[in-house]
Design a protein around this motif. Structure first.
Motif, mmCIF file in Angstrom:
data_model
loop_
_atom_site.group_PDB
_atom_site.id
_atom_site.type_symbol
_atom_site.label_atom_id
_atom_site.label_comp_id
_atom_site.label_asym_id
_atom_site.label_seq_id
_atom_site.Cartn_x
_atom_site.Cartn_y
_atom_site.Cartn_z
ATOM 1 N N GLN A 249 0.825 -1.210 0.000
ATOM 2 C CA GLN A 249 0.000 0.000 0.000
ATOM 3 C C GLN A 249 0.860 1.261 0.000
ATOM 4 O OE1 GLN A 249 -2.557 0.298 3.468
ATOM 5 N NE2 GLN A 249 -2.648 2.534 3.300
ATOM 6 N N PHE A 250 1.824 1.311 0.908
ATOM 7 C CA PHE A 250 2.623 2.529 1.019
ATOM 8 C C PHE A 250 3.721 2.607 -0.042
ATOM 9 C CE2 PHE A 250 0.769 2.423 5.343
ATOM 10 C CZ PHE A 250 0.186 3.685 5.307
ATOM 11 N N ALA A 251 4.160 1.463 -0.541
ATOM 12 C CA ALA A 251 5.113 1.486 -1.663
ATOM 13 C C ALA A 251 4.444 2.107 -2.890
ATOM 14 C CB ALA A 251 5.596 0.072 -1.962
ATOM 15 N N ALA A 252 3.191 1.732 -3.132
ATOM 16 C CA ALA A 252 2.449 2.300 -4.258
ATOM 17 C C ALA A 252 2.250 3.803 -4.072
ATOM 18 C CB ALA A 252 1.101 1.605 -4.402
ATOM 19 N N ALA A 253 1.964 4.209 -2.834
ATOM 20 C CA ALA A 253 1.770 5.641 -2.554
ATOM 21 C C ALA A 253 3.061 6.420 -2.773
ATOM 22 C CB ALA A 253 1.276 5.829 -1.126
ATOM 23 N N MET A 254 4.195 5.856 -2.349
ATOM 24 C CA MET A 254 5.465 6.559 -2.505
ATOM 25 C C MET A 254 5.847 6.689 -3.974
ATOM 26 S SD MET A 254 9.158 5.912 -0.652
ATOM 27 C CE MET A 254 9.748 4.650 -1.778
ATOM 28 N N VAL A 255 5.683 5.611 -4.739
ATOM 29 C CA VAL A 255 5.993 5.667 -6.167
ATOM 30 C C VAL A 255 5.067 6.651 -6.863
ATOM 31 C CG1 VAL A 255 6.113 4.355 -8.321
ATOM 32 C CG2 VAL A 255 6.909 3.323 -6.195
ATOM 33 N N SER A 256 3.807 6.697 -6.415
ATOM 34 C CA SER A 256 2.861 7.670 -6.968
ATOM 35 C C SER A 256 3.359 9.086 -6.745
ATOM 36 C CB SER A 256 1.487 7.486 -6.314
ATOM 37 O OG SER A 256 0.607 8.529 -6.673
ATOM 38 N N GLY A 257 3.873 9.345 -5.536
ATOM 39 C CA GLY A 257 4.407 10.673 -5.245
ATOM 40 C C GLY A 257 5.613 11.012 -6.101
ATOM 41 N N LEU A 258 6.445 10.016 -6.375
ATOM 42 C CA LEU A 258 7.627 10.236 -7.208
ATOM 43 C C LEU A 258 7.260 10.532 -8.660
ATOM 44 C CD1 LEU A 258 9.927 7.373 -5.848
ATOM 45 C CD2 LEU A 258 10.292 9.833 -5.550
ATOM 46 N N LEU A 259 6.110 9.991 -9.113
ATOM 47 C CA LEU A 259 5.723 10.126 -10.515
ATOM 48 C C LEU A 259 4.730 11.255 -10.772
ATOM 49 C CD1 LEU A 259 5.248 6.349 -11.501
ATOM 50 C CD2 LEU A 259 7.196 7.839 -12.017
ATOM 51 N N PRO B 40 1.603 11.981 -14.425
ATOM 52 C CA PRO B 40 0.421 12.141 -13.564
ATOM 53 C C PRO B 40 -0.591 10.999 -13.689
ATOM 54 C CG PRO B 40 0.945 14.192 -14.702
ATOM 55 C CD PRO B 40 1.805 13.126 -15.311
ATOM 56 N N ASP B 41 -0.722 10.445 -14.905
ATOM 57 C CA ASP B 41 -1.688 9.361 -15.104
ATOM 58 C C ASP B 41 -1.271 8.116 -14.327
ATOM 59 O OD1 ASP B 41 -4.020 8.204 -16.464
ATOM 60 O OD2 ASP B 41 -2.518 6.934 -17.438
ATOM 61 N N ALA B 42 0.006 7.754 -14.407
ATOM 62 C CA ALA B 42 0.507 6.598 -13.662
ATOM 63 C C ALA B 42 0.423 6.849 -12.162
ATOM 64 C CB ALA B 42 1.946 6.292 -14.065
ATOM 65 N N ALA B 43 0.721 8.081 -11.746
ATOM 66 C CA ALA B 43 0.645 8.424 -10.328
ATOM 67 C C ALA B 43 -0.777 8.278 -9.805
ATOM 68 C CB ALA B 43 1.142 9.853 -10.104
ATOM 69 N N SER B 44 -1.747 8.706 -10.614
ATOM 70 C CA SER B 44 -3.156 8.592 -10.224
ATOM 71 C C SER B 44 -3.586 7.132 -10.084
ATOM 72 C CB SER B 44 -4.032 9.298 -11.262
ATOM 73 O OG SER B 44 -5.395 9.163 -10.949
ATOM 74 N N ALA C 62 -1.353 18.548 9.815
ATOM 75 C CA ALA C 62 -2.312 17.746 9.053
ATOM 76 C C ALA C 62 -2.135 17.973 7.550
ATOM 77 C CB ALA C 62 -3.736 18.094 9.472
ATOM 78 N N GLY C 63 -2.101 16.878 6.798
ATOM 79 C CA GLY C 63 -2.016 16.952 5.347
ATOM 80 C C GLY C 63 -0.711 17.472 4.804
ATOM 81 N N CYS C 64 0.338 17.445 5.612
ATOM 82 C CA CYS C 64 1.603 18.070 5.197
ATOM 83 C C CYS C 64 2.500 17.140 4.382
ATOM 84 C CB CYS C 64 2.364 18.558 6.430
ATOM 85 S SG CYS C 64 2.921 17.230 7.525
ATOM 86 N N LEU C 65 2.210 15.855 4.359
ATOM 87 C CA LEU C 65 3.166 14.919 3.768
ATOM 88 C C LEU C 65 3.033 14.772 2.260
ATOM 89 C CD1 LEU C 65 3.166 12.041 6.432
ATOM 90 C CD2 LEU C 65 4.840 13.876 6.140
ATOM 91 N N GLY C 66 1.826 14.788 1.754
ATOM 92 C CA GLY C 66 1.631 14.465 0.348
ATOM 93 C C GLY C 66 1.805 12.973 0.124
ATOM 94 N N ASN C 67 1.584 12.520 -1.099
ATOM 95 C CA ASN C 67 1.686 11.085 -1.377
ATOM 96 C C ASN C 67 3.102 10.552 -1.177
ATOM 97 O OD1 ASN C 67 -1.023 10.957 -2.006
ATOM 98 N ND2 ASN C 67 -0.700 11.264 -4.202
ATOM 99 N N LEU C 68 4.095 11.354 -1.546
ATOM 100 C CA LEU C 68 5.484 10.906 -1.407
ATOM 101 C C LEU C 68 5.867 10.741 0.060
ATOM 102 C CD1 LEU C 68 8.246 10.231 -2.559
ATOM 103 C CD2 LEU C 68 8.749 12.683 -2.649
ATOM 104 N N GLY C 69 5.576 11.747 0.883
ATOM 105 C CA GLY C 69 5.901 11.664 2.305
ATOM 106 C C GLY C 69 5.106 10.591 3.014
ATOM 107 N N MET C 70 3.816 10.493 2.681
ATOM 108 C CA MET C 70 2.972 9.460 3.280
ATOM 109 C C MET C 70 3.504 8.068 2.939
ATOM 110 S SD MET C 70 -1.078 8.668 2.594
ATOM 111 C CE MET C 70 -0.743 8.213 0.881
ATOM 112 N N GLY C 71 3.846 7.883 1.661
ATOM 113 C CA GLY C 71 4.377 6.590 1.243
ATOM 114 C C GLY C 71 5.708 6.278 1.894
ATOM 115 N N PHE C 72 6.561 7.291 2.021
ATOM 116 C CA PHE C 72 7.884 7.081 2.606
ATOM 117 C C PHE C 72 7.790 6.632 4.060
ATOM 118 C CE2 PHE C 72 11.373 8.854 5.166
ATOM 119 C CZ PHE C 72 12.445 8.165 4.625
#
Length: 226
Positions: free
Chosen positions: A24-34, A39-43, A197-207
C-alpha cells in the motif's frame, strides 16, 4: 525448507496484513515520485494504494477477538504503578479502535445512519493515542537498555551479555523509529487545522508508511526465527 518457512510466514494473518501494508505505502510513494513526470501513472498507483487500504480495513473486521486475546496477554501485572497504568490505557485504546473503525466502515456502506467521518476521525485519534503511549514506553525501555549496556561495559562483563544487550537496543530503536513514522501518518491524516495535518503528500505518506512497514516485517522475521 526456505519455501516452507515462507509458506508458514504467509499463513499468518498478521504477516499478510504487513505485506499488504508494505505494498500500500510502496504504491503511494511511487505515486508521489511520478506526480510530475507521469500524472496518469501516479493517479493509478494512488488508486491501487487506496484499494489495498480498503482490503486491510475489511480484514480488520475479524480482528476484535484476536486483538483482545493479544492485548490481555500484553498487560503486565508486575512493575511500577505508572507502567501498569500505561499498559491498561494502551489496552483500552487499542481495543476501542476496532469497533470504532467498524462503525466508520459500516457507515461508509450506507448501513448505519451516522456520519462516517466522525468515526474515522475518532479511530485516527485512538491510533494516535496508542502510538504516543507505545512510544513513551519504548523510549523508557530504550534508556534502560542504554543504562544496562553502559553498566556491563564498565563491569567488563562477558561479550555475549554485551551482544544480547546490543540486539535489544537495536530492536527497541527500530520500534521507536517505527512508532515515530506511524505518528507522522496519524498527524497527516488529522483534519485540516490540526498542526501538521495533510503536510506529507503522497510521497511523504508513502515514505513514512513504507519505513514503518519494512521495520514491522523485519521484527516479524526476527520473531519467527526465535
Amino acid at each position: 525448507m526456505y519455501i516452507q518457512q515462507v509458506s508458514a510466514f504467509l499463513d499468518s494473518h498478521w504477516a499478510r496484513n504487513q505485506i499488504l501494508r508494505t505494498a500500500q505505502f510502496a504504491a503511494a510513494m511511487v505515486s508521489g515520485l511520478l506526480e510530475s513526470a507521469s500524472p496518469d501513472a501516479a493517479s493509478k498507483l494512488i488508486a491501487v494504494s487506496s484499494k489495498i487500504s480498503g482490503v486491510r480495513v475489511i480484514l480488520r473486521l475479524m480482528d476484535d477477538i484476536p486483538t483482545l486475546v493479544y492485548n490481555l496477554s500484553s498487560i503486565k501485572r508486575e512493575g511500577s504503578l505508572p507502567k501498569r497504568t500505561a499498559d491498561v490505557l494502551l489496552f483500552l485504546v487499542n481495543q476501542l479502535y476496532y469497533p470504532v473503525e467498524h462503525i466508520a466502515w459500516t457507515a461508509d456502506q450506507g448501513l448505519l445512519p451516522v456520519q462516517s467521518s466522525r468515526f474515522w476521525l475518532l479511530s485516527n485519534i485512538l491510533w494516535m493515542a496508542s502510538l504516543i503511549i507505545s512510544l513513551v514506553q519504548t523510549l523508557v525501555a530504550l534508556s534502560t537498555h542504554i543504562y544496562r549496556l553502559r553498566a556491563v561495559r564498565k563491569a567488563d562483563d562477558v561479550t555475549s551479555r554485551q551482544a544480547a544487550l546490543r540486539r535489544q537496543l537495536l530492536q527497541t530503536s527500530a520500534s521507536a523509529v517505527q512508532l515515530l513514522a506511524d505518528l507522522m501518518l496519524a498527524v497527516h491524516w488529522m483534519p485540516s487545522g490540526f498542526p501538521g495535518a495533510g503536510c506529507l503528500g503522497n510521497l511523504g505518506m508513502g515514505f513514512f508508511g513504507l519505513m514503518s512497514s519494512l521495520i514491522g516485517l523485519y521484527k516479524m522475521a526476527l520473531s519467527s526465527k526465535s
